[in-house]
Design an enzyme around this catalytic site. Structure first.
Site, PDB file in Angstrom:
ATOM      1  N   ASP A  88      -6.034   5.763   2.468  1.00 46.72           N
ATOM      2  CA  ASP A  88      -6.194   4.391   2.023  1.00 46.72           C
ATOM      3  C   ASP A  88      -7.612   3.931   2.334  1.00 46.72           C
ATOM      4  O   ASP A  88      -8.137   4.207   3.425  1.00 46.72           O
ATOM      5  CB  ASP A  88      -5.184   3.511   2.783  1.00 46.72           C
ATOM      6  CG  ASP A  88      -4.996   2.172   2.124  1.00 46.72           C
ATOM      7  OD1 ASP A  88      -5.974   1.404   2.045  1.00 46.72           O
ATOM      8  OD2 ASP A  88      -3.874   1.893   1.682  1.00 46.72           O
ATOM      9  N   HIS A 122       0.841  -1.201   0.000  1.00 41.71           N
ATOM     10  CA  HIS A 122       0.000   0.000   0.000  1.00 41.71           C
ATOM     11  C   HIS A 122       0.876   1.251   0.000  1.00 41.71           C
ATOM     12  O   HIS A 122       0.572   2.231  -0.667  1.00 41.71           O
ATOM     13  CB  HIS A 122      -0.912   0.012   1.239  1.00 41.71           C
ATOM     14  CG  HIS A 122      -1.940  -1.081   1.220  1.00 41.71           C
ATOM     15  ND1 HIS A 122      -3.283  -0.831   1.257  1.00 41.71           N
ATOM     16  CD2 HIS A 122      -1.816  -2.430   1.158  1.00 41.71           C
ATOM     17  CE1 HIS A 122      -3.953  -1.977   1.230  1.00 41.71           C
ATOM     18  NE2 HIS A 122      -3.068  -2.960   1.179  1.00 41.71           N
TER      19      HIS A 122
HETATM   20  O1  LIG Z   1      12.354  -9.895  -3.789  1.00 44.69           O
HETATM   21  C1  LIG Z   1      11.574  -8.972  -3.973  1.00 44.69           C
HETATM   22  C2  LIG Z   1      10.194  -9.065  -3.697  1.00 44.69           C
HETATM   23  C3  LIG Z   1       9.392  -7.971  -3.976  1.00 44.69           C
HETATM   24  N1  LIG Z   1       9.923  -6.829  -4.484  1.00 44.69           N
HETATM   25  C4  LIG Z   1       9.052  -5.664  -4.769  1.00 44.69           C
HETATM   26  O2  LIG Z   1       8.038  -5.609  -3.793  1.00 44.69           O
HETATM   27  C5  LIG Z   1       6.793  -5.316  -4.374  1.00 44.69           C
HETATM   28  C6  LIG Z   1       5.833  -6.464  -4.067  1.00 44.69           C
HETATM   29  O3  LIG Z   1       4.530  -6.017  -4.268  1.00 44.69           O
HETATM   30  P1  LIG Z   1       3.346  -6.985  -4.752  1.00 44.69           P
HETATM   31  O4  LIG Z   1       3.718  -7.662  -5.990  1.00 44.69           O
HETATM   32  O5  LIG Z   1       2.118  -6.163  -4.834  1.00 44.69           O
HETATM   33  O6  LIG Z   1       3.275  -8.119  -3.697  1.00 44.69           O
HETATM   34  P2  LIG Z   1       3.001  -8.131  -2.093  1.00 44.69           P
HETATM   35  O7  LIG Z   1       4.170  -7.585  -1.425  1.00 44.69           O
HETATM   36  O8  LIG Z   1       2.617  -9.519  -1.782  1.00 44.69           O
HETATM   37  O9  LIG Z   1       1.757  -7.129  -1.956  1.00 44.69           O
HETATM   38  C7  LIG Z   1       0.600  -7.050  -1.142  1.00 44.69           C
HETATM   39  O10 LIG Z   1      -0.029  -5.816  -1.575  1.00 44.69           O
HETATM   40  C8  LIG Z   1      -0.456  -5.814  -2.935  1.00 44.69           C
HETATM   41  C9  LIG Z   1      -1.012  -4.426  -3.250  1.00 44.69           C
HETATM   42  O11 LIG Z   1      -2.023  -4.057  -2.362  1.00 44.69           O
HETATM   43  C10 LIG Z   1      -1.496  -6.904  -3.153  1.00 44.69           C
HETATM   44  O12 LIG Z   1      -1.875  -6.937  -4.526  1.00 44.69           O
HETATM   45  C11 LIG Z   1      -0.912  -8.251  -2.738  1.00 44.69           C
HETATM   46  O13 LIG Z   1      -1.896  -9.267  -2.847  1.00 44.69           O
HETATM   47  C12 LIG Z   1      -0.404  -8.192  -1.302  1.00 44.69           C
HETATM   48  O14 LIG Z   1       0.187  -9.431  -0.934  1.00 44.69           O
HETATM   49  C13 LIG Z   1       7.028  -5.137  -5.859  1.00 44.69           C
HETATM   50  O15 LIG Z   1       7.150  -3.770  -6.150  1.00 44.69           O
HETATM   51  C14 LIG Z   1       8.352  -5.835  -6.099  1.00 44.69           C
HETATM   52  O16 LIG Z   1       9.119  -5.259  -7.141  1.00 44.69           O
HETATM   53  C15 LIG Z   1      11.254  -6.729  -4.759  1.00 44.69           C
HETATM   54  O17 LIG Z   1      11.748  -5.701  -5.239  1.00 44.69           O
HETATM   55  N2  LIG Z   1      12.046  -7.808  -4.482  1.00 44.69           N
END
Ligand SMILES: O=c1ccn([C@@H]2O[C@H](COP(=O)(O)OP(=O)(O)O[C@H]3O[C@H](CO)[C@@H](O)[C@H](O)[C@H]3O)[C@@H](O)[C@H]2O)c(=O)[nH]1
Length: 460
Positions: A121, A22
Site C-alpha cells: 500500500d 484499502h
Molecule cells: O452498510 C454498508 C456500508 C458499506 N459497505 C461496503 O463497504 C465499502 C465502503 O467503501 P467506501 O465506499 O470506499 O467507503 P469507506 O469505507 O468510507 O472507505 C474509505 O476508503 C476508501 C478507499 O480508500 C476511500 O475512498 C474513502 O474516502 C474512505 O473513507 C463498500 O464496498 C460498500 O459496499 C457495505 O457493504 N454496507
C-alpha cells in the site's frame, strides 16, 4: 483463464494498509492475480485476517494464503482496533506507528519465503525499503483513482503549483481538511526519498474508462507510470452470511414492492459517522423530496451521545415516513441493494469503493462527499457525467432543501434518465476493459520480476 504467474510459479506478498477501504481492493487484486496463476500471500494482523478469511471464496483457498503480522501492544491503542475504521484521528496515527514498529517482523516474513514481488500500500512505503534490502522488487498500489493521485502528487512534489484540472479544485474548507490529513501522513513517512526502480510504477484501483486523462497526466510527468487494475468482479459478492440474515431478506423484500428506479439508497461508507446536524438535514431532505429511500444510518454511540437509533433521528421521523422509507442501523448489503432494479440513485459520500459499485450497477450518483479523497471523487464523477453533487454553503454545511432538490432531479426527471444512460454505458465499458487492464498489470509484474532475475544472474 491464462496462467502468466505459472511460468515459474511467481509468488507475491501483498501488504495492505489497515483500513477496510484499502484491504478490500487488495483482496480483489489478489483474486485477479490468482486467476492469472500467481500465488498470493496476503499479510495483515490476525484480527484483520479473520475478517479477510470470510471474504476469500473457496476456489482461492489454496492460491491465496494469509500471513500474520503481529502488532506491538501499544497501551494507547484499544486491543481490538486493527483498522482505522471508527478510530479517532490521533489513534489512527498510533495504529500507523504500531504498524511501522512491526518492520523487523515484516523483514522476517519477507526473508522466510522466496517471494518474487511485494505489492504494498502506498501508505506503507517503509515496506518497499525492507523488500529492497532483500533484493525483492516491489510495486505500490494506490487504492483509489489517478485523479486523487494527481492531487497528492502535486501536494508532495510541486507545492504551490496550480492543479491542471479545474474538476479537481477543492473548496476552501475541503482543502483545509485534506491538507491536514496529508501533512499528518507526511510527518510519519520520513523516508519518502530514495526512489527505487520498483517505484517507477503505481497501480491504481480504477479503469481507463473512468480517469484515463489523469493516469496519462501522471505518467507523462515521468514520475511513475500509472497502471489501472480494472474494476472488480462482482459475481461472488453474495456471501452465504447474507442469505442467512433475515433482516437482509426483509430489505430485499421491501425493495421488491417499489417501482423500478423509484428509490434512493443513502449510505456513507464504513468510516464516517454523521453529525447530529447532518443527520437532521438528511432526514428532512429525504422527507421533503417525497421519494422512497433506504438509509443506512451510522452514528457515534455512548460518551454522552445518543444510544438509540430513534433518538439519533429527528423526533417523529420514523413514524412520519412509514413505508416510504427503510432505515437500517449500521450496515446493509450495499451491492445487493445497488443492483436491485428498484434503486434509482445512490446518495453517497463517494468513498471510492461505493463509487465504483454505483458505476458497476449503473446507478446514478448523488454526491455528498464528507472528507479525505471523497470531494475529489465527487468532482470526478460529476466531470464524467454520472453524478450530481449536492452543493454546500460557504462554510461547508449541507442544507435539506438542496438535498431534496437533487434527489427529486435524479429520481423521476430527465436529468436522472440521462445520468442513468451514461452510467450504464460506463459500467458496460469498464467491464469490457477488465481483461485488458489486468494484462497491463501482469506485464508490469513480469517486467519487474524479470529485471530482478537478470540482475541476480548478473545479466544487467
Ligand atoms: O452498510 C454498508 C456500508 C458499506 N459497505 C461496503 O463497504 C465499502 C465502503 O467503501 P467506501 O465506499 O470506499 O467507503 P469507506 O469505507 O468510507 O472507505 C474509505 O476508503 C476508501 C478507499 O480508500 C476511500 O475512498 C474513502 O474516502 C474512505 O473513507 C463498500 O464496498 C460498500 O459496499 C457495505 O457493504 N454496507
Amino acid at each position: 483463464m491464462s496462467a502468466d504467474g505459472e511460468r515459474r510459479n511467481l509468488k507475491i506478498l501483498m501488504l495492505p494498509y489497515l483500513a477496510y477501504g484499502h484491504i478490500t481492493p487488495f483482496l480483489e487484486l489478489a483474486k485477479k492475480l490468482s486467476d492469472r496463476g500467481f500465488s498470493i500471500d496476503l499479510c495483515s494482523t490476525p484480527i484483520n485476517l479473520s475478517f479477510i478469511k470470510d471474504k476469500v471464496p473457496e476456489k482461492y483457498s489454496s492460491s491465496i494464503q494469509l500471513v500474520e503480522l503481529h502488532l506491538p501492544n501499544l497501551p494507547e491503542l484499544p486491543p481490538h482496533y486493527h483498522t482505522t475504521n471508527g478510530l479517532p484521528q490521533h489513534l489512527k496515527q498510533t495504529l500507523f506507528k504500531a504498524l511501522k514498529m512491526a518492520k523487523p517482523q515484516f523483514y522476517q516474513i519477507l526473508s522466510a519465503q522466496k517471494y518474487d514481488l511485494l505489492i504494498y500500500d502506498i501508505m506503507l512505503l517503509w515496506s518497499a525499503r525492507v523488500a529492497s534490502t532483500l533484493n525483492i522488487p516491489s510495486l505500490k498500489f494506490y487504492t483509489v483513482n489517478a485523479a486523487v493521485f494527481c492531487y497528492f502528487f502535486h501536494f508532495y512534489y510541486k507545492p504551490g503549483e496550480e492543479f491542471p484540472f479545474p474538476a479537481l479544485y477543492l473548496r476552501e474548507y475541503e482543502q483545509e481538511k485534506m491538507t491536514h490529513e496529508v501533512v499528518d501522513d507526511a510527518e510519519e513517512e520520513v523516508d519518502r526519498d530514495n526512489i527505487t526502480e520498483s517505484d517507477k510504477f503505481v497501480l491504481v484501483d480504477s479503469s481507463r474508462e473512468i480517469d484515463a486523462k489523469y493516469m496519462d497526466y501522471i505518467s507523462e510527468t515521468g514520475q511513475a507510470k500509472v497502471v489501472p487494475i480494472g474494476t472488480k468482479f462482482h459475481q461472488d459478492h453474495v456471501v452465504n452470511r447474507d442469505a442467512d440474515n433475515m433482516e437482509i431478506e426483509l430489505i430485499i423484500k421491501w425493495l421488491g414492492k417499489k417501482k423500478e428506479h423509484s428509490t434512493v439508497f443513502v449510505s456513507f461508507g464504513s468510516e464516517y459517522f454523521l453529525t447530529k446536524e447532518e443527520m437532521e438535514e438528511i432526514a428532512y431532505g429525504l422527507e421533503l423530496s417525497n421519494v422512497d429511500f433506504i438509509w443506512v444510518v451510522r452514528f457515534q454511540k455512548g460518551g454522552g451521545q445518543v444510544n438509540k437509533l430513534e433518538d439519533a433521528l429527528p423526533q417523529g421521523f420514523v413514524e412520519r415516513i412509514g413505508e416510504k422509507g427503510k432505515i437500517v442501523e449500521g450496515w446493509a448489503p450495499q451491492e445487493r441493494i445497488l443492483k436491485h432494479p428498484s434503486i434509482g440513485a445512490f446518495v453517497t459520500h463517494c468513498g471510492w469503493n461505493s463509487t465504483l459499485e454505483s458505476i458497476e450497477f449503473g446507478v446514478p450518483i448523488i454526491a455528498m462527499p464528507m472528507l479525505y479523497d471523497q470531494p475529489l471523487n465527487a468532482r470526478l464523477v460529476v466531470e464524467i457525467g454520472v453524478a450530481v453533487e449536492v452543493p454546500r454553503d460557504g462554510n461547508g454545511k449541507l442544507h435539506r432543501v438542496n438535498i431534496a432538490e437533487n434527489i427529486k432531479h435524479v429520481i423521476g426527471e430527465e436529468i436522472g434518465q440521462n445520468l442513468r444512460k451514461k452510467v450504464t454505458s460506463l459500467g458496460d465499458n469498464v467491464r469490457l476493459r477488465r481483461g485488458e487492464e489486468m494484462d497491463g498489470v501482469v506485464e508490469v509484474i513480469k517486467q519487474l520480476c524479470d529485471k530482478t532475475d537478470q540482475s541476480k544472474n548478473g545479466l544487467t
